[in-house]
Motif scaffolding. Structure first.
Motif, PDB file in Angstrom:
ATOM      1  N   MET A 252       0.922  -1.329  -0.058  1.00  0.00           N
ATOM      2  CA  MET A 252       0.051  -0.140   0.153  1.00  0.00           C
ATOM      3  C   MET A 252       1.083   0.944   0.087  1.00  0.00           C
ATOM      4  O   MET A 252       0.505   2.349  -0.623  1.00  0.00           O
ATOM      5  N   LYS A 253       2.093   1.114   0.534  1.00  0.00           N
ATOM      6  CA  LYS A 253       2.688   2.438   0.734  1.00  0.00           C
ATOM      7  C   LYS A 253       3.508   2.777  -0.525  1.00  0.00           C
ATOM      8  O   LYS A 253       3.938   3.774  -0.899  1.00  0.00           O
ATOM      9  N   TYR A 254       3.416   1.682  -1.669  1.00  0.00           N
ATOM     10  CA  TYR A 254       4.195   2.043  -2.970  1.00  0.00           C
ATOM     11  C   TYR A 254       3.049   2.416  -3.914  1.00  0.00           C
ATOM     12  O   TYR A 254       3.630   2.887  -4.766  1.00  0.00           O
ATOM     13  N   LEU A 255       1.690   2.636  -3.356  1.00  0.00           N
ATOM     14  CA  LEU A 255       0.723   2.885  -4.410  1.00  0.00           C
ATOM     15  C   LEU A 255       0.983   4.443  -4.994  1.00  0.00           C
ATOM     16  O   LEU A 255       0.840   4.311  -6.133  1.00  0.00           O
ATOM     17  N   VAL A 256       1.031   5.240  -4.043  1.00  0.00           N
ATOM     18  CA  VAL A 256       1.052   6.518  -4.474  1.00  0.00           C
ATOM     19  C   VAL A 256       2.316   6.932  -5.503  1.00  0.00           C
ATOM     20  O   VAL A 256       2.150   7.458  -6.443  1.00  0.00           O
ATOM     21  N   ARG A 257       3.537   6.247  -4.968  1.00  0.00           N
ATOM     22  CA  ARG A 257       4.497   6.298  -5.795  1.00  0.00           C
ATOM     23  C   ARG A 257       4.570   5.577  -7.250  1.00  0.00           C
ATOM     24  O   ARG A 257       4.946   6.291  -8.297  1.00  0.00           O
ATOM     25  N   PHE A 258       3.984   4.494  -7.319  1.00  0.00           N
ATOM     26  CA  PHE A 258       3.809   3.832  -8.619  1.00  0.00           C
ATOM     27  C   PHE A 258       2.715   4.653  -9.348  1.00  0.00           C
ATOM     28  O   PHE A 258       2.784   4.643 -10.440  1.00  0.00           O
ATOM     29  N   LEU A 259       1.493   5.123  -8.842  1.00  0.00           N
ATOM     30  CA  LEU A 259       0.689   6.073  -9.505  1.00  0.00           C
ATOM     31  C   LEU A 259       1.469   7.258  -9.949  1.00  0.00           C
ATOM     32  O   LEU A 259       0.928   7.823 -11.159  1.00  0.00           O
ATOM     33  N   LEU A 260       2.085   7.843  -9.409  1.00  0.00           N
ATOM     34  CA  LEU A 260       2.941   9.170  -9.831  1.00  0.00           C
ATOM     35  C   LEU A 260       3.701   8.572 -11.052  1.00  0.00           C
ATOM     36  O   LEU A 260       4.003   9.388 -11.916  1.00  0.00           O
ATOM     37  N   LEU A 261       4.293   7.502 -10.829  1.00  0.00           N
ATOM     38  CA  LEU A 261       5.283   7.022 -11.646  1.00  0.00           C
ATOM     39  C   LEU A 261       4.709   6.630 -13.139  1.00  0.00           C
ATOM     40  O   LEU A 261       4.848   7.119 -14.299  1.00  0.00           O
ATOM     41  N   ALA A 262       3.442   6.101 -12.930  1.00  0.00           N
ATOM     42  CA  ALA A 262       2.567   5.618 -14.181  1.00  0.00           C
ATOM     43  C   ALA A 262       2.165   7.151 -14.870  1.00  0.00           C
ATOM     44  O   ALA A 262       2.025   7.111 -16.120  1.00  0.00           O
ATOM     45  N   ILE A 263       1.963   8.043 -14.092  1.00  0.00           N
ATOM     46  CA  ILE A 263       1.390   9.201 -14.665  1.00  0.00           C
ATOM     47  C   ILE A 263       2.347  10.014 -15.425  1.00  0.00           C
ATOM     48  O   ILE A 263       2.195  10.507 -16.359  1.00  0.00           O
ATOM     49  N   GLY A 264       3.570  10.029 -14.700  1.00  0.00           N
ATOM     50  CA  GLY A 264       4.617  10.615 -15.559  1.00  0.00           C
ATOM     51  C   GLY A 264       4.998   9.702 -16.776  1.00  0.00           C
ATOM     52  O   GLY A 264       5.186  10.583 -17.801  1.00  0.00           O
ATOM     53  N   PHE A 265       4.955   8.699 -16.758  1.00  0.00           N
ATOM     54  CA  PHE A 265       5.202   7.963 -18.035  1.00  0.00           C
ATOM     55  C   PHE A 265       4.096   7.905 -19.100  1.00  0.00           C
ATOM     56  O   PHE A 265       4.218   7.809 -20.220  1.00  0.00           O
TER      57      PHE A 265
ATOM     58  N   MET B  98       8.408  14.420 -13.566  1.00  0.00           N
ATOM     59  CA  MET B  98       7.865  13.459 -12.605  1.00  0.00           C
ATOM     60  C   MET B  98       8.475  12.202 -12.391  1.00  0.00           C
ATOM     61  O   MET B  98       8.316  11.439 -11.271  1.00  0.00           O
ATOM     62  N   ILE B  99       8.973  11.621 -13.266  1.00  0.00           N
ATOM     63  CA  ILE B  99       9.658  10.460 -13.644  1.00  0.00           C
ATOM     64  C   ILE B  99      10.802  10.180 -12.547  1.00  0.00           C
ATOM     65  O   ILE B  99      10.562   9.258 -11.744  1.00  0.00           O
ATOM     66  N   PRO B 100      11.867  10.878 -12.506  1.00  0.00           N
ATOM     67  CA  PRO B 100      13.027  11.048 -11.551  1.00  0.00           C
ATOM     68  C   PRO B 100      12.567  10.883 -10.050  1.00  0.00           C
ATOM     69  O   PRO B 100      13.083   9.734  -9.470  1.00  0.00           O
ATOM     70  N   PRO B 101      11.871  11.814  -9.739  1.00  0.00           N
ATOM     71  CA  PRO B 101      11.575  11.755  -8.145  1.00  0.00           C
ATOM     72  C   PRO B 101      10.727  10.513  -7.901  1.00  0.00           C
ATOM     73  O   PRO B 101      11.028  10.086  -6.586  1.00  0.00           O
ATOM     74  N   ALA B 102       9.603  10.110  -8.596  1.00  0.00           N
ATOM     75  CA  ALA B 102       8.840   8.809  -8.080  1.00  0.00           C
ATOM     76  C   ALA B 102       9.636   7.779  -8.095  1.00  0.00           C
ATOM     77  O   ALA B 102       9.543   6.894  -7.362  1.00  0.00           O
ATOM     78  N   LEU B 103      10.567   7.541  -9.305  1.00  0.00           N
ATOM     79  CA  LEU B 103      11.359   6.454  -9.204  1.00  0.00           C
ATOM     80  C   LEU B 103      12.422   6.332  -7.896  1.00  0.00           C
ATOM     81  O   LEU B 103      12.480   5.430  -7.466  1.00  0.00           O
ATOM     82  N   TRP B 104      12.954   7.590  -7.619  1.00  0.00           N
ATOM     83  CA  TRP B 104      13.645   7.714  -6.600  1.00  0.00           C
ATOM     84  C   TRP B 104      13.253   7.082  -5.342  1.00  0.00           C
ATOM     85  O   TRP B 104      13.708   6.669  -4.449  1.00  0.00           O
TER      86      TRP B 104
END
Length: 74
Positions: free
Chosen positions: A1-14, A55-61
């Motif tokens: 669950m803690k990865y959900l927001v980060r992966f959503l931001l990553l998906a939106i960036g991609f 958005m991609i680098p910070p979310a991936l980091w």
């Protein structure tokens, strides 16, 4: 669950990156209307591309940091 927001931001960036490129290609890579006051305060496709790339680098980091923390905790 803690990865959900980060992966959503990553998906939106991609998703925003190729969408911005496709819309910009549809305008024949024109820079006309790049500024908001030039374009009737509408978004230019380059804005989507820039936001997506930003958005991609910070979310991936953040995903890497969470993964590193979970690997070292247990």
């Amino acid at each position: 669950m803690k990865y959900l927001v980060r992966f959503l931001l990553l998906a939106i960036g991609f998703a925003l990156t190729p969408a911005g490129l496709m819309f910009w290609h549809a305008q024949q890579f024109s820079f006309e209307g790049l500024w908001f006051f030039d374009n009737g305060f509408q978004l230019h496709p380059l804005h989507l591309l820039i936001v997506g790339l930003a958005m991609i680098p910070p979310a991936l980091w953040e995903v890497f940091i969470l993964e590193h923390k979970s690997a070292n905790d247990g």
